[in-house]
Design an enzyme around this catalytic site. Structure first.
Site, short mmCIF file in Angstrom:
data_model
loop_
_atom_site.label_atom_id
_atom_site.label_comp_id
_atom_site.label_asym_id
_atom_site.label_seq_id
_atom_site.Cartn_x
_atom_site.Cartn_y
_atom_site.Cartn_z
N THR A 77 0.82 -1.21 0.00
CA THR A 77 0.00 0.00 0.00
C THR A 77 0.86 1.26 0.00
O THR A 77 0.54 2.24 -0.69
CB THR A 77 -0.94 0.01 1.23
OG1 THR A 77 -1.82 -1.11 1.14
CG2 THR A 77 -1.74 1.29 1.30
N SER A 116 -7.24 -0.68 -6.26
CA SER A 116 -6.77 -1.02 -4.92
C SER A 116 -5.31 -1.43 -5.07
O SER A 116 -4.90 -1.91 -6.13
CB SER A 116 -7.58 -2.18 -4.34
OG SER A 116 -6.92 -2.74 -3.21
N THR A 117 -4.54 -1.25 -4.01
CA THR A 117 -3.17 -1.78 -4.03
C THR A 117 -3.18 -3.25 -4.40
O THR A 117 -2.29 -3.74 -5.09
CB THR A 117 -2.53 -1.63 -2.63
OG1 THR A 117 -2.44 -0.24 -2.31
CG2 THR A 117 -1.14 -2.25 -2.60
N ASN A 118 -4.26 -3.94 -3.99
CA ASN A 118 -4.30 -5.38 -4.12
C ASN A 118 -4.53 -5.89 -5.53
O ASN A 118 -4.31 -7.08 -5.81
CB ASN A 118 -5.36 -5.96 -3.19
CG ASN A 118 -5.17 -5.49 -1.76
OD1 ASN A 118 -4.11 -4.97 -1.41
ND2 ASN A 118 -6.19 -5.67 -0.93
N THR A 163 33.82 -39.31 -12.21
CA THR A 163 32.61 -39.44 -11.39
C THR A 163 33.05 -39.48 -9.94
O THR A 163 33.99 -40.18 -9.59
CB THR A 163 31.83 -40.73 -11.74
OG1 THR A 163 32.67 -41.87 -11.54
CG2 THR A 163 31.35 -40.71 -13.18
N SER A 294 45.89 -11.71 -7.57
CA SER A 294 46.36 -11.56 -6.19
C SER A 294 47.17 -10.28 -6.04
O SER A 294 47.88 -9.87 -6.96
CB SER A 294 47.21 -12.77 -5.79
OG SER A 294 47.81 -12.56 -4.53
N SER A 295 47.06 -9.69 -4.84
CA SER A 295 47.84 -8.50 -4.54
C SER A 295 49.18 -8.85 -3.91
O SER A 295 50.01 -7.97 -3.67
CB SER A 295 47.05 -7.59 -3.58
OG SER A 295 46.78 -8.29 -2.37
N LYS A 300 49.51 -14.81 -10.29
CA LYS A 300 48.32 -15.63 -9.96
C LYS A 300 47.10 -15.09 -10.69
O LYS A 300 46.84 -13.89 -10.69
CB LYS A 300 48.07 -15.61 -8.46
CG LYS A 300 47.00 -16.62 -8.00
CD LYS A 300 46.92 -16.65 -6.48
CE LYS A 300 46.10 -17.84 -5.98
NZ LYS A 300 44.68 -17.67 -6.29
#
Length: 447
Positions: A77, A116-118, A163, A294-295, A300
């Protein structure tokens, strides 16, 4: 104003209801004004001013006026009133009045007339969802095509099957991509079919679906108007009470998104696993290096696009749980948790619609296979001994498999050294096309 009270009551997430939903609600208001003006239920000047105000909002001129939090009580609403008051104030301005002077344009008597909102909210949510479903369906089609291209590209490359993460019968690398493409094709088709149920709207049903305070002429005219405005083929439900209180169509849609997310998570996870390494993992797939990984570790590179796709998939699966619980929590003639359904469903659609093409373009299309390493892994495994079971029996084949693993000698060499098979028979039985199709390898008793 209702909007300001709702803003203060629901200081939860700090973000308003989804913009696509809000704009879909504005479309409903525009259609209602057009119908009500044409039928003489509101003055023509009001109908015109409301429609022009809706156009302003749909053009994005007033987005910052959507201020009610996405997480709210009241079945939506507050969102509906936010839209009503925005449109009314813009229309008042257009007519030269002072904002808030509802004597000129009233947010309920004019903008919300016969609504209506509904019935507005579920209708708007359907209008917001359908275009995103179509977009996602097309993106999945494109992903399917990219996977099928990999199926063709690697149709002749034999690799070790696995598997339960253990060596298994060999497969053509292209076959695995074909299996992925088949799963994505199902996702695309399921989403395409889901639109049929979403096209039924309950507009004109008003508060509980009975249609009280909304003339029949309005109910059918606005459905027709929305069909023309959106091009979505929407139609008025033959039983609006159902669409007012029952949210299962959104659960169905969310469930199909979850199925697509499950497949995306599986595919992206397989890519990460087969890409693992390059020295300490499987290393058969080579995913595109799109950024530094990577830092602190030079050189990497991480499978970030596959990880992104997996993260989105997990979020969609979580959102489906929210949609399921919210829909199940509806009571009697209305579901108070429809705003949560809308937020979760629209987020899932948008996330997948954006993630799938990125995954396709920056991961799938650039994926390559290390064919040499694929063959090396296959040669080191004794799994190819399974091709000889029909000729040598299970126990002998099992002993050969263990010998390959223990000694590192190729299966072909062991078969010849032990006098178990002639060279031409070995070649026929272990041919890649023989061990990757139905039938007994080398016997001619296949497909």
């Amino acid at each position: 104003m209702h909007t300001l009270r709702a803003r203060d009551n629901f200081t939860v997430s700090g973000r308003p209801a989804h913009l696509r939903l809000m704009r879909a609600m504005v479309l409903v208001k525009k259609a209602a004004a057009k119908v009500n003006g044409r039928q003489g239920d509101i003055p023509e000047y009001a109908a015109e001013a409301i429609q022009l105000s809706c156009d302003d909002i749909l053009a994005g001129l007033l987005d910052d006026h959507f201020i009610v939090d996405a997480y709210q009580g009241g079945a939506g609403t507050s969102t509906n009133m936010n839209v009503n008051e925005m449109i009314a104030n813009r229309a008042i301005e257009r007519l030269g009045g002072t904002k808030g002077d509802s004597r000129l344009i009233h947010p309920i008597d004019h903008v919300n007339l016969y609504q209506s909102t509904n019935d507005v909210y579920p209708t708007a949510l359907r209008i917001a969802v359908i275009p995103l479903l179509r977009v996602l369906s097309e993106e999945l089609s494109s992903l399917q095509e990219a996977l099928q291209e990999k199926e063709r590209q690697y149709a002749d490359v034999l690799r070790l099957g696995r598997t339960q993460l253990m060596d298994a019968l060999p497969i053509m690398a292209g076959q695995s991509f074909g299996a992925y493409a088949k799963a994505v094709a199902r996702d695309r088709w399921r989403l395409y079919k889901a639109e049929e149920r979403l096209r039924e709207i309950n507009i004109g049903g008003t508060a509980v679906g009975t249609g009280m305070n909304a003339p029949f002429t309005y109910a059918y005219a606005i459905a027709e108007e929305l069909r023309e405005m959106t091009g979505l083929g929407v139609c008025r439900s033959d039983f609006p009470m159902d669409a007012t209180q029952n949210m299962d169509v959104f659960v169905e849609t969310s469930g199909l998104l979850k199925a697509a997310a499950v497949n995306l998570l599986k595919i992206s996870g397989d890519f990460r696993l087969l890409n693992s390494g390059p020295s300490g993992g499987i290393g058969e797939y080579k995913l595109p290096a799109v950024q530094v990984g990577s830092s602190i570790m030079p050189g990497k590179v991480n499978p970030v696009m596959a990880e992104m796709a997996g993260s989105v998939a997990i979020r969609v699966i979580a959102n489906d749980t929210a949609v399921t619980l919210a829909a199940a929590s509806g009571q009697l003639e209305l579901n108070a948790f429809t705003p949560l359904i809308a937020e979760a469903l629209l987020e899932s659609l948008e996330l997948l619609s954006r993630a799938v093409p990125l995954f396709k373009e920056r991961c799938v299309q650039g994926l390559t296979l290390d064919t040499v390493h694929c063959q090396e892994n296959l040669d080191r495994s004794g799994v190819m001994a399974a091709a000889a079971v029909s000729y040598l029996g299970y126990d002998t084949a099992a002993e050969l498999a263990k010998a390959v693993t223990a000694t590192g000698q190729p299966l072909e060499q062991l078969l010849q050294e032990r006098g178990l098979m002639r060279a031409e028979q070995i070649e026929a039985i272990l041919h890649p096309l023989e061990v990757t199709k139905p039938g007994i390898p080398g016997s001619g008793r296949g497909v």
